[in-house]
Design a protein around this motif. Structure first.
Motif, short mmCIF file in Angstrom:
data_model
loop_
_atom_site.label_atom_id
_atom_site.label_comp_id
_atom_site.label_asym_id
_atom_site.label_seq_id
_atom_site.Cartn_x
_atom_site.Cartn_y
_atom_site.Cartn_z
N ALA A 11 7.51 9.80 -10.95
CA ALA A 11 6.95 8.98 -9.81
C ALA A 11 7.98 7.91 -9.99
O ALA A 11 8.33 7.05 -8.76
N VAL A 12 8.48 7.22 -11.00
CA VAL A 12 9.32 6.05 -11.00
C VAL A 12 10.76 6.64 -10.20
O VAL A 12 11.31 5.65 -9.30
N SER A 66 10.96 8.71 -7.72
CA SER A 66 10.70 8.84 -6.53
C SER A 66 10.91 7.32 -5.80
O SER A 66 11.12 7.47 -4.86
N GLU A 67 10.45 6.32 -6.42
CA GLU A 67 10.23 5.07 -6.13
C GLU A 67 11.50 4.48 -5.93
O GLU A 67 11.92 3.79 -4.73
N LEU A 68 12.65 4.83 -7.00
CA LEU A 68 13.83 4.45 -6.78
C LEU A 68 14.66 5.00 -5.88
O LEU A 68 15.37 4.49 -5.28
N ALA A 80 13.42 6.36 -2.96
CA ALA A 80 12.77 5.74 -1.63
C ALA A 80 13.68 4.37 -1.47
O ALA A 80 14.12 4.00 -0.22
N ALA A 81 13.63 3.49 -2.48
CA ALA A 81 14.26 2.23 -2.07
C ALA A 81 15.89 2.34 -2.08
O ALA A 81 16.48 1.64 -1.12
N GLN A 98 0.86 12.10 -12.98
CA GLN A 98 1.88 11.38 -12.04
C GLN A 98 1.82 12.21 -10.84
O GLN A 98 2.04 13.43 -10.78
N PRO A 143 4.40 12.09 -7.91
CA PRO A 143 5.86 11.54 -7.18
C PRO A 143 6.10 11.57 -5.76
O PRO A 143 7.13 12.10 -5.36
N ILE A 160 5.82 9.20 -2.37
CA ILE A 160 5.77 7.79 -1.83
C ILE A 160 5.01 7.96 -0.60
O ILE A 160 5.59 8.69 0.18
N ARG A 192 6.80 8.65 3.00
CA ARG A 192 7.90 9.07 2.61
C ARG A 192 8.11 10.57 1.77
O ARG A 192 8.96 11.22 1.91
N GLY A 197 10.67 10.27 -2.39
CA GLY A 197 10.92 9.22 -1.15
C GLY A 197 11.89 9.81 -0.04
O GLY A 197 12.45 8.91 0.44
#
Length: 252
Positions: free
Chosen positions: A27-28, A30-32, A34-35, A71, A73, A75, A78, A82
């Motif tokens: 999950a983390v 994926s967030e990074l 996407a950013a 979790q 992953p 977004i 997205r 992501g």
């Protein structure tokens, strides 16, 4: 940090760095990611992105231990990593070393161009884990290679060599082991020499026109291409040609 970014000229390089799990995505991560893709689209100083994995592998897909721990992953808007539901608007090149499996393969399919090492390998292997490839692979793979070959890969979950992927034109450039990122950067540099507005609009037309009829193609293309034709960059491109020099793009 499990995702690193850097800039090389007009190229934005995004690298997944989780060596213990062959760059599998949690999950983390994926967030990074996407950013990072949002940053690629937002930055006026870059034209193209390169997506790579560190330590000899691209991405082993979903982190199954994280999945079993609850979790997810994906977004919102997205999708997995992501990326798969809404890829960036700017061109994205996959630099593939080692494994690109499951969700990692779907990430490759969401990219626009693929540079792969000769010993890299791919696999849409979700069925071997009792899962469905829900990250866009069932849509994109039959669009990129012949349908019957795509179905074979999807239904068997087979491991596919980079040379076989190159034979069916899924891989743009097949390169020696260890050189995927360097060669992807060379390809990105070729793209980055061109007008950034024109590059972005060209990708948009190719992607969106899959749903257009022949009758509406030119009208809808004009809605995207006419602002580029009227831009300062278009004037600069013509002026640079006449003056025998390289253009200096401003993205306006």
């Amino acid at each position: 940090m499990t995702v690193r970014t850097e800039t090389a000229g007009r190229t934005f390089v995004i690298t997944i760095d989780r060596p213990a799990v062959r760059n599998a995505v949690d999950a983390v991560t994926s967030e990074l990611l996407a950013a990072a893709f949002d940053e690629l689209d937002a930055r006026p100083d870059v034209t193209v992105g390169v997506l790579a994995g560190a330590h000899g592998h691209f991405c082993a897909g979903l982190d199954l231990r994280a999945f079993l721990a609850g979790q997810r992953p994906s977004i919102p808007e997205r999708g997995f990593a992501g990326l798969v539901r809404r890829p960036p608007q700017k061109p994205l090149i996959a630099a593939v070393e080692g494994a690109a499996l499951g969700g990692g393969f779907e990430m490759v399919l969401a990219c626009d161009l693929v540079v792969a090492a000769q010993d890299a390998f791919f696999g849409q292997l979700e069925v071997t884990r009792g899962l469905v490839a829900s990250g866009g692979g069932l849509m994109r793979l039959p669009r990129k290679i012949p349908r019957n070959i795509a179905l074979e890969w999807i239904l068997t979950g087979a491991r596919i060599s980079a040379s076989r992927a190159h034979e069916v034109h899924l891989v743009n450039r097949l390169v020696p082991s260890g050189e995927a990122l360097a060669r992807a950067l060379e390809l990105a540099e070729e793209v980055g020499r061109n007008g950034p507005l024109a590059v972005r609009a060209s990708k948009q037309i190719v992607v969106e026109s899959q749903d257009w009829t022949d009758a509406e193609f030119f009208q809808r293309q004009a809605e995207i291409s006419d602002p580029v034709r009227a831009s300062a960059d278009a004037q600069e491109g013509a002026r640079a040609f006449v003056e025998g020099r390289r253009p200096e793009w401003t993205g306006r």
